[in-house]
Design a protein around this motif. Structure first.
Motif, PDB file in Angstrom:
ATOM      1  N   ILE A 177       2.711  -7.266   5.745  1.00 20.41           N
ATOM      2  CA  ILE A 177       2.103  -6.090   5.129  1.00 20.41           C
ATOM      3  C   ILE A 177       3.004  -4.868   5.238  1.00 20.41           C
ATOM      4  O   ILE A 177       3.793  -4.736   6.175  1.00 20.41           O
ATOM      5  CB  ILE A 177       0.736  -5.757   5.756  1.00 20.41           C
ATOM      6  CG1 ILE A 177       0.878  -5.430   7.247  1.00 20.41           C
ATOM      7  CG2 ILE A 177      -0.265  -6.856   5.519  1.00 20.41           C
ATOM      8  CD1 ILE A 177      -0.385  -4.821   7.849  1.00 20.41           C
ATOM      9  N   GLU A 178       2.871  -3.979   4.251  1.00 21.06           N
ATOM     10  CA  GLU A 178       3.447  -2.652   4.381  1.00 21.06           C
ATOM     11  C   GLU A 178       2.613  -1.870   5.391  1.00 21.06           C
ATOM     12  O   GLU A 178       1.414  -2.126   5.551  1.00 21.06           O
ATOM     13  CB  GLU A 178       3.447  -1.936   3.034  1.00 21.06           C
ATOM     14  CG  GLU A 178       4.365  -2.573   2.000  1.00 21.06           C
ATOM     15  CD  GLU A 178       4.367  -1.805   0.686  1.00 21.06           C
ATOM     16  OE1 GLU A 178       3.486  -0.937   0.502  1.00 21.06           O
ATOM     17  OE2 GLU A 178       5.250  -2.072  -0.146  1.00 21.06           O
ATOM     18  N   PRO A 179       3.204  -0.898   6.094  1.00 19.53           N
ATOM     19  CA  PRO A 179       2.458  -0.182   7.143  1.00 19.53           C
ATOM     20  C   PRO A 179       1.300   0.647   6.610  1.00 19.53           C
ATOM     21  O   PRO A 179       0.311   0.849   7.320  1.00 19.53           O
ATOM     22  CB  PRO A 179       3.518   0.699   7.801  1.00 19.53           C
ATOM     23  CG  PRO A 179       4.628   0.805   6.807  1.00 19.53           C
ATOM     24  CD  PRO A 179       4.624  -0.485   6.051  1.00 19.53           C
ATOM     25  N   LYS A 180       1.395   1.110   5.377  1.00 16.87           N
ATOM     26  CA  LYS A 180       0.351   1.953   4.801  1.00 16.87           C
ATOM     27  C   LYS A 180      -0.418   1.164   3.736  1.00 16.87           C
ATOM     28  O   LYS A 180       0.193   0.500   2.904  1.00 16.87           O
ATOM     29  CB  LYS A 180       0.985   3.200   4.181  1.00 16.87           C
ATOM     30  CG  LYS A 180       0.002   4.157   3.529  1.00 16.87           C
ATOM     31  CD  LYS A 180       0.758   5.336   2.932  1.00 16.87           C
ATOM     32  CE  LYS A 180      -0.176   6.270   2.166  1.00 16.87           C
ATOM     33  NZ  LYS A 180       0.554   7.406   1.544  1.00 16.87           N
ATOM     34  N   PRO A 181      -1.750   1.208   3.743  1.00 18.57           N
ATOM     35  CA  PRO A 181      -2.506   0.494   2.706  1.00 18.57           C
ATOM     36  C   PRO A 181      -2.125   0.960   1.301  1.00 18.57           C
ATOM     37  O   PRO A 181      -1.862   2.147   1.069  1.00 18.57           O
ATOM     38  CB  PRO A 181      -3.960   0.857   3.020  1.00 18.57           C
ATOM     39  CG  PRO A 181      -3.965   1.224   4.461  1.00 18.57           C
ATOM     40  CD  PRO A 181      -2.641   1.880   4.711  1.00 18.57           C
ATOM     41  N   ALA A 182      -2.113   0.024   0.376  1.00 13.24           N
ATOM     42  CA  ALA A 182      -1.864   0.365  -1.029  1.00 13.24           C
ATOM     43  C   ALA A 182      -3.073   1.082  -1.629  1.00 13.24           C
ATOM     44  O   ALA A 182      -2.931   2.006  -2.425  1.00 13.24           O
ATOM     45  CB  ALA A 182      -1.549  -0.901  -1.818  1.00 13.24           C
TER      46      ALA A 182
END
Length: 306
Positions: free
Chosen positions: A191-196
């Motif tokens: 996952i990317e650290p920040k939610p999409a």
């Protein structure tokens, strides 16, 4: 199944249709930064799909009574997984029978499936992703955990986006009134650290259009994502919730443009969501009782998609 036959099956299915981060790091990301992705729910229209009038209904066999995720495997086939076995089922929409099955993993709580090129991706509720090719299965840690309850998975070939929707803890420092949809790196599957996308549950419940314009019926009373899919053409993100039978449509910026209640009589437990290339929407539902059947409905847009 022999390897040559399995390979031929995979190749015959047409396709309708990023930095690593640990769970702890994602959980302690800046709350203020993450919450900026959560615009207020202020729908601008109702859904273009009439959910009380399906274009087609498919009664699933007993093996798929607890169907938990679906993806298109060609113009006339669906791939599906159910809650208990590590088996991928290929269901023929014309014959309404299972064409074939592929064993990809051990018994487990499998929640959704997506097609990425020649590989199938299957999501388990503890955040583990299974990638099945014609010759092997590999497993990947996404950075999500059982506390997040990741349940929705989709891959959009047009944009290259791989999304996973979380039913429980949003992570990233967000409070318990929020639910998150994360992007996964399409190479590492982390996952990317920040939610999409961040979903504000109280705002969604308040914005439900099911009671507006003189319509009668249940309102969305809860919202906990069980599936996610990207609509072709618009790039809008649809998020389904089995709890409360809610369906939310977001634009590319994450703004809520529609909130809809699915009829409980048709959808005892809606868990799966996928789009055809022409914009037709498929929704699957688990059986509502022990002797019931799993179901898949196909809906055609009744308004122009823009």
């Amino acid at each position: 199944m022999t390897k040559p036959l399995f390979c031929a099956l995979l190749l015959s299915f047409g396709c309708d249709g990023p930095a690593a981060q640990t769970p702890a790091a994602a959980r302690f990301a800046s709350s203020a930064e993450a919450s900026s992705a959560a615009p207020a729910a202020s729908p601008t229209r109702s859904s273009p799909y009439a959910f009380n009038r399906a274009a087609a209904t498919y009664n699933l066999p007993p093996e798929l009574a607890e169907i938990s995720g679906i993806a298109l495997a060609g113009p006339d086939r669906l791939a599906g997984v159910e809650d208990e076995s590590g088996t991928l089922y290929f269901y023929n929409l014309r014959t309404q029978r299972i064409d074939s099955t592929v064993k990809f993993g051990p018994k487990g709580d499998y929640e959704d499936v997506a097609r990425q090129g020649d590989a199938w991706l299957i999501l388990r509720s503890d955040g583990t992703l299974f990638r099945r090719t014609a010759t092997e299965t590999t497993t990947h840690a996404t950075g999500l955990t059982a506390a997040n309850e990741p349940e929705g998975l989709t891959y959009d070939a047009a944009s290259g986006q791989l999304l996973v929707a979380c039913k429980s803890e949003a992570g990233a420092g967000l409070d318990d009134t929020k639910r998150a949809v994360y992007r996964l790196n399409p190479q590492t599957y982390q996952i990317e650290p920040k939610p999409a996308y961040v979903l504000d549950v109280p705002a969604i419940l308040a914005a439900d259009l099911g009671q507006q314009k003189g319509k009668k019926g249940p309102k969305v009373s809860q919202f906990a994502p069980s599936a996610v899919a990207i609509q072709p053409g618009t790039g809008h993100v649809f998020v389904l919730s089995a709890r409360g039978n809610g369906l939310v449509e977001l634009d590319k910026q994450g703004k809520v443009v529609a909130v809809q209640t699915l009829p409980p009589k048709l959808f005892p437990q809606p868990e799966g969501l996928t789009f055809a290339r022409n914009g037709d929407l498929f929704i699957s539902s688990e059986a509502g009782k022990k002797d019931g059947q799993g179901l898949v409905y196909r809906f055609t847009a009744t308004a122009a998609l823009n």
